[in-house]
Design a protein around this motif. Structure first.
Motif, mmCIF file in Angstrom:
data_model
loop_
_atom_site.group_PDB
_atom_site.id
_atom_site.type_symbol
_atom_site.label_atom_id
_atom_site.label_comp_id
_atom_site.label_asym_id
_atom_site.label_seq_id
_atom_site.Cartn_x
_atom_site.Cartn_y
_atom_site.Cartn_z
ATOM 1 N N SER A 110 0.836 -1.211 0.000
ATOM 2 C CA SER A 110 0.000 0.000 0.000
ATOM 3 C C SER A 110 0.864 1.251 0.000
ATOM 4 O O SER A 110 0.573 2.219 -0.721
ATOM 5 N N ALA A 111 1.916 1.257 0.795
ATOM 6 C CA ALA A 111 2.822 2.414 0.817
ATOM 7 C C ALA A 111 3.495 2.590 -0.534
ATOM 8 O O ALA A 111 3.642 3.715 -1.023
ATOM 9 N N TRP A 112 3.893 1.483 -1.165
ATOM 10 C CA TRP A 112 4.526 1.546 -2.480
ATOM 11 C C TRP A 112 3.580 2.148 -3.519
ATOM 12 O O TRP A 112 3.964 3.035 -4.290
ATOM 13 N N VAL A 113 2.332 1.700 -3.516
ATOM 14 C CA VAL A 113 1.351 2.229 -4.471
ATOM 15 C C VAL A 113 1.069 3.696 -4.185
ATOM 16 O O VAL A 113 1.015 4.526 -5.106
ATOM 17 N N ALA A 114 0.904 4.067 -2.913
ATOM 18 C CA ALA A 114 0.602 5.456 -2.558
ATOM 19 C C ALA A 114 1.744 6.393 -2.955
ATOM 20 O O ALA A 114 1.507 7.463 -3.537
ATOM 21 N N ILE A 115 2.970 5.994 -2.681
ATOM 22 C CA ILE A 115 4.120 6.831 -3.046
ATOM 23 C C ILE A 115 4.260 6.922 -4.561
ATOM 24 O O ILE A 115 4.550 7.999 -5.100
ATOM 25 N N SER A 116 4.023 5.812 -5.264
ATOM 26 C CA SER A 116 4.086 5.830 -6.729
ATOM 27 C C SER A 116 3.028 6.747 -7.313
ATOM 28 O O SER A 116 3.296 7.497 -8.262
ATOM 29 N N LEU A 117 1.811 6.709 -6.761
ATOM 30 C CA LEU A 117 0.757 7.600 -7.248
ATOM 31 C C LEU A 117 1.069 9.055 -6.956
ATOM 32 O O LEU A 117 0.798 9.941 -7.785
ATOM 33 N N LEU A 118 1.656 9.334 -5.808
ATOM 34 C CA LEU A 118 2.031 10.700 -5.471
ATOM 35 C C LEU A 118 3.102 11.217 -6.427
ATOM 36 O O LEU A 118 3.008 12.345 -6.937
ATOM 37 N N ILE A 119 4.099 10.402 -6.703
ATOM 38 C CA ILE A 119 5.143 10.802 -7.654
ATOM 39 C C ILE A 119 4.547 10.988 -9.041
ATOM 40 O O ILE A 119 4.856 11.971 -9.732
ATOM 41 N N ALA A 120 3.674 10.069 -9.474
ATOM 42 C CA ALA A 120 3.037 10.187 -10.784
ATOM 43 C C ALA A 120 2.201 11.460 -10.876
ATOM 44 O O ALA A 120 2.178 12.121 -11.918
ATOM 45 N N TYR A 121 1.546 11.830 -9.797
ATOM 46 C CA TYR A 121 0.751 13.052 -9.800
ATOM 47 C C TYR A 121 1.628 14.274 -10.075
ATOM 48 O O TYR A 121 1.303 15.114 -10.910
ATOM 49 N N PHE A 122 2.750 14.373 -9.387
ATOM 50 C CA PHE A 122 3.617 15.528 -9.568
ATOM 51 C C PHE A 122 4.348 15.512 -10.912
ATOM 52 O O PHE A 122 4.604 16.564 -11.483
ATOM 53 N N VAL A 123 4.662 14.343 -11.424
ATOM 54 C CA VAL A 123 5.373 14.264 -12.700
ATOM 55 C C VAL A 123 4.431 14.489 -13.879
ATOM 56 O O VAL A 123 4.793 15.174 -14.847
ATOM 57 N N LEU A 124 3.229 13.961 -13.801
ATOM 58 C CA LEU A 124 2.326 13.989 -14.963
ATOM 59 C C LEU A 124 1.344 15.156 -14.979
ATOM 60 O O LEU A 124 0.628 15.323 -15.966
ATOM 61 N N ARG A 125 1.280 15.944 -13.937
ATOM 62 C CA ARG A 125 0.311 17.042 -13.938
ATOM 63 C C ARG A 125 0.723 18.117 -14.942
ATOM 64 O O ARG A 125 1.875 18.283 -15.283
ATOM 65 N N SER A 126 -0.259 18.843 -15.395
ATOM 66 C CA SER A 126 -0.011 19.896 -16.389
ATOM 67 C C SER A 126 0.663 21.092 -15.707
ATOM 68 O O SER A 126 0.296 21.453 -14.591
ATOM 69 N N PRO A 127 1.581 21.731 -16.416
ATOM 70 C CA PRO A 127 2.256 22.911 -15.814
ATOM 71 C C PRO A 127 1.365 24.115 -15.721
ATOM 72 O O PRO A 127 0.424 24.316 -16.359
#
Length: 127
Positions: A110-127
């Protein structure tokens, strides 16, 4: 003159049991984990040094894409098998009660998925 008996070497000893095969495969995936780190460091150097266009051209080559897809799959396998081993290496006790293995594994995944989603959010969000 006497000779001692030496049994023939079995170079594929690890494929005889599933447990050993997964262990050796996990250890071999460390090479791909190391490649992922090197690739990330190359990316950071390109961003810092201003060579992002050259790095993007290198990363877009078909052979590099294949290597990175293999590295992603190997890293995911390495991570899952590593996190599944955590209950064997860590004993967690709460008030004398031993936390079951499935809870430790579930927390790790669960921690792995949550951290991966958090990183994906910051990397993939629109500028």
């Amino acid at each position: 003159m006497t000779t001692t008996y030496r049994p023939p070497r079995d170079n594929l000893w690890f494929v005889r049991t599933r447990h050993c095969a997964v262990f050796v495969l996990r250890e071999l995936t460390s090479v791909f984990v190391a490649w992922s780190i090197v690739f990330l460091l190359m990316f950071a150097d390109a961003v810092r040094g201003g060579g992002l266009q050259e790095f993007a051209a290198l990363a877009a080559r078909p052979w590099m894409i294949v290597i990175n897809v293999l590295a992603l799959a190997a890293t995911v396998f390495h991570t899952i098998t590593f996190l599944n081993l955590a209950p064997k290496a860590t004993v967690v006790r709460l008030d004398g009660w031993r936390v079951p293995a499935w809870m430790i594994q579930g927390g790790n995944h669960s921690a792995w998925v949550a951290i991966s989603l958090l990183i994906a959010y910051f990397v993939l969000r629109s500028p």
